[in-house]
Each structure stands twice: as structure tokens, then as C-alpha cells.
Design a protein around this motif. Structure first.
Motif, PDB file in Angstrom:
ATOM      1  N   LEU A 268       0.827  -1.206   0.000  1.00 40.62           N
ATOM      2  CA  LEU A 268       0.000   0.000   0.000  1.00 40.62           C
ATOM      3  C   LEU A 268       0.863   1.259   0.000  1.00 40.62           C
ATOM      4  N   LEU A 269       1.893   1.271   0.847  1.00 36.64           N
ATOM      5  CA  LEU A 269       2.787   2.423   0.886  1.00 36.64           C
ATOM      6  C   LEU A 269       3.464   2.641  -0.458  1.00 36.64           C
ATOM      7  N   ASP A 270       3.754   1.543  -1.144  1.00 40.19           N
ATOM      8  CA  ASP A 270       4.459   1.619  -2.419  1.00 40.19           C
ATOM      9  C   ASP A 270       3.556   2.101  -3.548  1.00 40.19           C
ATOM     10  N   SER A 271       2.293   1.671  -3.536  1.00 38.31           N
ATOM     11  CA  SER A 271       1.436   1.913  -4.695  1.00 38.31           C
ATOM     12  C   SER A 271       0.463   3.076  -4.527  1.00 38.31           C
ATOM     13  N   ILE A 272       0.225   3.510  -3.291  1.00 36.94           N
ATOM     14  CA  ILE A 272      -0.823   4.513  -3.079  1.00 36.94           C
ATOM     15  C   ILE A 272      -0.471   5.843  -3.736  1.00 36.94           C
ATOM     16  N   SER A 273       0.814   6.208  -3.758  1.00 36.71           N
ATOM     17  CA  SER A 273       1.187   7.489  -4.359  1.00 36.71           C
ATOM     18  C   SER A 273       0.897   7.495  -5.851  1.00 36.71           C
ATOM     19  N   GLY A 274       1.153   6.361  -6.521  1.00 35.23           N
ATOM     20  CA  GLY A 274       0.858   6.273  -7.948  1.00 35.23           C
ATOM     21  C   GLY A 274      -0.632   6.313  -8.225  1.00 35.23           C
ATOM     22  N   LEU A 275      -1.414   5.680  -7.336  1.00 37.08           N
ATOM     23  CA  LEU A 275      -2.860   5.693  -7.493  1.00 37.08           C
ATOM     24  C   LEU A 275      -3.404   7.113  -7.336  1.00 37.08           C
ATOM     25  N   VAL A 276      -2.923   7.831  -6.326  1.00 42.06           N
ATOM     26  CA  VAL A 276      -3.350   9.218  -6.134  1.00 42.06           C
ATOM     27  C   VAL A 276      -2.945  10.069  -7.331  1.00 42.06           C
ATOM     28  N   PHE A 277      -1.741   9.848  -7.846  1.00 40.95           N
ATOM     29  CA  PHE A 277      -1.250  10.599  -9.002  1.00 40.95           C
ATOM     30  C   PHE A 277      -2.195  10.417 -10.191  1.00 40.95           C
ATOM     31  N   ASP A 278      -2.627   9.180 -10.421  1.00 39.26           N
ATOM     32  CA  ASP A 278      -3.515   8.886 -11.551  1.00 39.26           C
ATOM     33  C   ASP A 278      -4.894   9.513 -11.362  1.00 39.26           C
ATOM     34  N   ILE A 279      -5.480   9.304 -10.192  1.00 38.53           N
ATOM     35  CA  ILE A 279      -6.861   9.732  -9.975  1.00 38.53           C
ATOM     36  C   ILE A 279      -6.955  11.247  -9.858  1.00 38.53           C
ATOM     37  N   ALA A 280      -5.924  11.884  -9.332  1.00 42.88           N
ATOM     38  CA  ALA A 280      -5.958  13.345  -9.191  1.00 42.88           C
ATOM     39  C   ALA A 280      -6.026  14.043 -10.537  1.00 42.88           C
ATOM     40  N   LYS A 281      -5.573  13.373 -11.592  1.00 44.24           N
ATOM     41  CA  LYS A 281      -5.657  13.978 -12.926  1.00 44.24           C
ATOM     42  C   LYS A 281      -7.094  14.036 -13.423  1.00 44.24           C
ATOM     43  N   GLU A 282      -7.962  13.166 -12.853  1.00 42.78           N
ATOM     44  CA  GLU A 282      -9.346  13.099 -13.291  1.00 42.78           C
ATOM     45  C   GLU A 282     -10.317  13.716 -12.281  1.00 42.78           C
ATOM     46  N   ASP A 283      -9.940  13.751 -11.011  1.00 43.46           N
ATOM     47  CA  ASP A 283     -10.832  14.205  -9.947  1.00 43.46           C
ATOM     48  C   ASP A 283     -10.408  15.593  -9.470  1.00 43.46           C
ATOM     49  N   VAL A 284     -11.234  16.592  -9.786  1.00 43.07           N
ATOM     50  CA  VAL A 284     -10.904  17.973  -9.433  1.00 43.07           C
ATOM     51  C   VAL A 284     -10.799  18.149  -7.924  1.00 43.07           C
TER      52      VAL A 284
END
Length: 465
Positions: A268-284
């Protein structure tokens, strides 16, 4: 054009294509374990226990002792390491602390008897005979080919780093007081006999050494006497101690350990930053600013906690159905620090492409699949906010065996390639493991198809059939 990666800080198993091995006299006992594949090796290591039984009933749960009256297996274990091996290795240059520790448990406490600088065998033997000290030899797979062979297979099987230590203990002596480790442990008894005492309660799935084991020791729950050829497994967090009984010869055992920092929490610590990076591009909402002076608060306000909880629920909803998670460090760390494929008498320099150069009509097949990871991540060569995703291929084919498990302070390099994201479908075709014709790869032009095949062939990742 694909670019090489510059140095930076349960799939189906496929049997790796073996390296060409130098001629060497190997023990006839090598046939007692099955090295055909990672799974077949682990099956033979814990036989007669079935793999399914092991993971259902013992893994991360409780100890398992496997005693086998098999002279050929006992002889094989004895061939893995001996005092004569230590003598010859000292002549190559071993150092106290880095390569060997000399210690003894006195009055329930560990006493370290290391000298400074280079370790001399005569001094080690003197401490062993006269002070009844245990000699701990770190990471013998760096020097012993058969241990390299064993641990390379286990790293492929577990998908996690696998380390080892050899403990040589005189009769009537004990090297370490009761303690626990943050790794899953397999004990192979090589010479003599050793008594193991396991205690309850354990420190469940231990991660840190924050509590002194002495404060948690209850009564012994298991008392095992191991002889050559026996194998003992116990989960991380198991408080244990081992001694060589009086009146017997010295004992030598090998500990093989794995699954350090390999938990769901780590992932989770490893992958959560990438997940946030992806979703933040779509979620204002994820891109709106935090409340003023929030970082200056001593405590987190309740409305902020509620807001973060909502964001986490959004992430959980978005995670469902995703096939790819951006891995930040775990994959790279594993590939960078693991053992290279087993090649007797050879090093990284032996990993050179062989055979015919792939062309458009060539048929290619992935090799060394267990030593390669494929991941998607942001372009590391772009510094602006609009980073493009790239496909990264990392491999351990050219790793240095001599630095394996010697700490992150040892300078290491990561090997691999990177491709535009448009190459991902073609790479997945190759990653399935079946032979594929270059011209059938899912890419737009014949030039791209041939360039991909040549790039992988140059790194020894595919072979031309």
C-alpha cells in the motif's frame, strides 16, 4: 526508440533458460533436490509435506519440523558449508562485522568477540575452540555456488529477497540469547546436532524489534533436536534460541530467510502514491487546496479527517477493476538487489546475447521470465507536471552476486529498458511466454516491431527460435 533505464536510487511460472555452465566437479548428491523450476525446487525442499498443506497450515502461522532419515540428503546438506570452507574463504579476505561475527550467549546476553579488520582463520578457530564462541558467516551464497543455486530458485518462487547465514557452534555452547526475527525462517541442519527451543507467546508477524524479546518469553512450546538433513520452519516473530548439546561434535546450521518488508502494508505504501497521481488527474476535488495554515496545526481538525476519509473511499472505489498499479519502489528494489540467474563459475559478464539477431520473420520467446518485472510508471526523464507514462522492464540478469544482501549502502545498479506506453500490448504478447513471430506483434510499424525484438534480445530477455 526504446531507451535503456539509467541507474536510479502469482504469474504462471516459466522455467528460465539455463546459463552455460563452466565445467566443475559438482557433488553427485545434487539430484536429491529438484531444480527444474522454482516450484519443483520448493516441493523437494519441504518434502514429504505438500506445498498446499504448508501454506494452508504453517506459513505465517506455526512452526514445522521435517525430519528425514535420508543419507543422501544428509550428505548433500553437509556439502553446503563446512569449517574447511571457512578456512579457504578467509584466504580470500573476510572482515569482522561485514562477513563474520564471533559471539557467545553468556548469562542470557549476547557477547560479541569480534576483532578489528580482516578475519584470520586461526584466530576464528581459536575463539571457536577455546572461548566456545559461535562463528556467524553472513550471506554465504556470495561464495558458495550451490547456495547461490538454492537461493536464486527461492527468490523466483517467493518473489522476495532471500538471505542466509551459517552458524558454527561448538559443543555445549550457544551463540545467541532468545530473540525473534522479522523474516520467515527455514533452518537446514548441515553438521552435528542442534537443539532448538521455541517460545510462546510470539510477536505476531513481527516487523520491528521495538519490544525486548526477554520481556515476552513465556514457556517453551517446542523443543526440537535437529540432525543433518532435517529442516525446521518457523514464522517471523517466533521467539527462539538454539544450542549445541554437550558431549556431541560441533554443529553447523544454515538459516534461509525471506519476506522481510513484503506485507500488504508495504505494498500500500508503495502503490498509493501512484494511485493518487492517476486519480488526481481526473478528480478535481483532489486538486483543490487544503485549508489555510493546516500544516501549522498541532492536531488534525475533525473536518479535515472527514475530508481525507472521503478521499480514501474515492480511491478504494477507483481501485476496483484496475489492472495496473504504479509501483514506486518495491519492484525496483527487489530486482536491483536480488541474485542473478545461476551460472556456475560465471558472473554478470557472461550474460551476452547469443544466436541470431531477430528480424521481422523471426520467432522469439521470452527467457528468464522469473528474473524480469514489467511495470508502468511516469517518464523519469520528464520534469514537468504533465508527465507521460512509460513501460519499464527491469531485470536481474547482470546483478552482482558478490553484493547480494549486503545492505543498501553497497552501490548497485538497476538494469533494464523503457518503452513508450504504446508498446505495452506487444510486450504483453511476449510476456505470455509463448513463441511469437516478430511481425505479429501489436505495434503500428514493422520498424517498431523489429526494434522491440532487437532491444529485448540485446538484453538477453528473448531468444530467437
Amino acid at each position: 526508440m526504446p531507451k535503456r533505464v539509467k541507474p536510479t536510487g502469482e504469474e504462471n511460472e516459466q522455467e528460465s533458460v539455463p546459463c552455460k555452465q563452466a565445467k566443475e566437479e559438482l557433488p553427485n548428491t545434487l539430484s536429491v533436490l529438484n531444480f527444474d523450476s522454482p516450484r519443483s525446487f520448493f516441493e523437494s525442499l519441504i518434502a514429504p509435506i505438500k506445498v498446499e498443506t504448508f501454506f494452508q497450515e504453517f506459513w505465517e502461522q506455526k512452526p514445522l519440523l521435517i525430519q528425514r532419515d535420508d543419507p543422501s540428503l544428509a550428505a548433500y546438506y553437509q556439502s553446503l558449508f563446512s569449517l574447511s570452507d571457512l578456512r579457504s574463504l578467509c584466504s580470500q579476505g573476510l572482515y569482522y562485522g561485514r562477513d563474520v561475527n564471533v559471539c557467545r550467549c553468556i548469562g542470557g546476553k549476547k557477547k560479541v568477540l569480534n576483532k578489528d579488520g580482516k578475519a584470520q582463520f586461526l584466530q576464528l578457530r581459536k575463539d571457536f575452540d577455546q572461548k566456545r564462541a559461535t562463528i556467524q558467516f553472513h550471506q554465504p551464497q556470495r561464495f558458495k555456488d550451490e547456495l547461490w543455486r538454492i537461493q536464486e530458485k527461492l527468490e523466483c518462487y517467493f518473489g522476495s529477497l532471500v538471505g542466509s547465514n551459517v552458524y558454527m557452534t561448538p559443543a555445549g555452547s550457544q551463540g545467541l540469547p532468545p530473540h525473534y526475527d522479522d523474516v520467515e525462517v527455514f533452518i537446514l541442519q548441515l553438521e552435528g546436532r542442534k537443539r532448538w527451543r521455541l517460545y510462546s507467546p510470539t510477536v505476531p508477524l513481527a516487523r520491528e524489534y521495538s519490544v525486548e524479546p526477554e520481556e515476552r518469553i513465556g514457556t517453551p512450546t517446542h523443543d526440537f533436536l535437529l540432525k543433518p538433513g532435517d529442516l525446521l520452519y518457523f514464522p517471523r516473530g517466533t521467539i527462539h534460541q538454539a544450542e549445541t548439546p554437550s558431549g556431541l561434535a560441533h554443529s553447523i546450521h544454515l538459516t534461509i530467510s525471506t519476506y522481510q518488508n513484503n506485507s500488504w502494508g508495504d505494498y500500500l505504501l508503495d502503490s498509493i502514491s501512484g494511485l493518487v497521481f492517476d486519480i488526481a488527474k481526473e478528480d478535481v476535488a483532489l486538486r483543490t487546496g487544503m485549508p489555510r495554515r493546516m500544516l501549522m496545526n498541532v492536531e488534525t481538525p475533525a473536518d479535515v479527517t472527514r475530508k481525507l476519509s472521503g478521499f480514501l473511499r474515492t480511491l478504494a472505489d477507483q481501485l476496483e477493476g484496475r489492472k495496473e498499479l504504479l509501483s514506486s519502489d518495491m519492484k525496483k528494489d527487489f530486482v536491483m538487489h536480488r541474485l542473478p540467474p545461476f551460472c556456475v563459475g560465471s558472473g554478470a559478464e557472461s550474460m551476452n546475447p547469443g544466436g541470431k539477431l531477430p528480424r521481422l520473420n523471426s520467432i522469439v520467446r521470452l527467457q528468464f521470465k522469473d528474473h524480469i518485472v514489467l511495470t508502468v510508471g511516469p517518464d523519469q526523464n520528464q520534469s514537468d507536471e504533465a508527465q507521460q507514462k512509460m513501460v519499464y522492464i527491469y531485470h536481474s540478469l547482470k546483478n552482482e552476486r558478490q553484493t547480494h544482501m549486503m545492505g543498501k549502502e553497497v552501490e548497485t545498479e538497476i538494469y533494464g529498458l523503457r518503452f513508450p506506453l504504446s508498446y505495452v500490448d506487444a510486450l504483453k504478447q511476449i510476456w505470455c511466454g509463448s513463441p511469437v513471430r516478430v511481425k505479429d506483434l501489436k505495434l503500428g510499424t514493422d520498424e517498431e516491431k523489429e526494434n522491440l525484438a532487437v532491444s529485448l534480445w540485446t538484453e538477453c530477455l528473448v531468444q530467437v527460435l
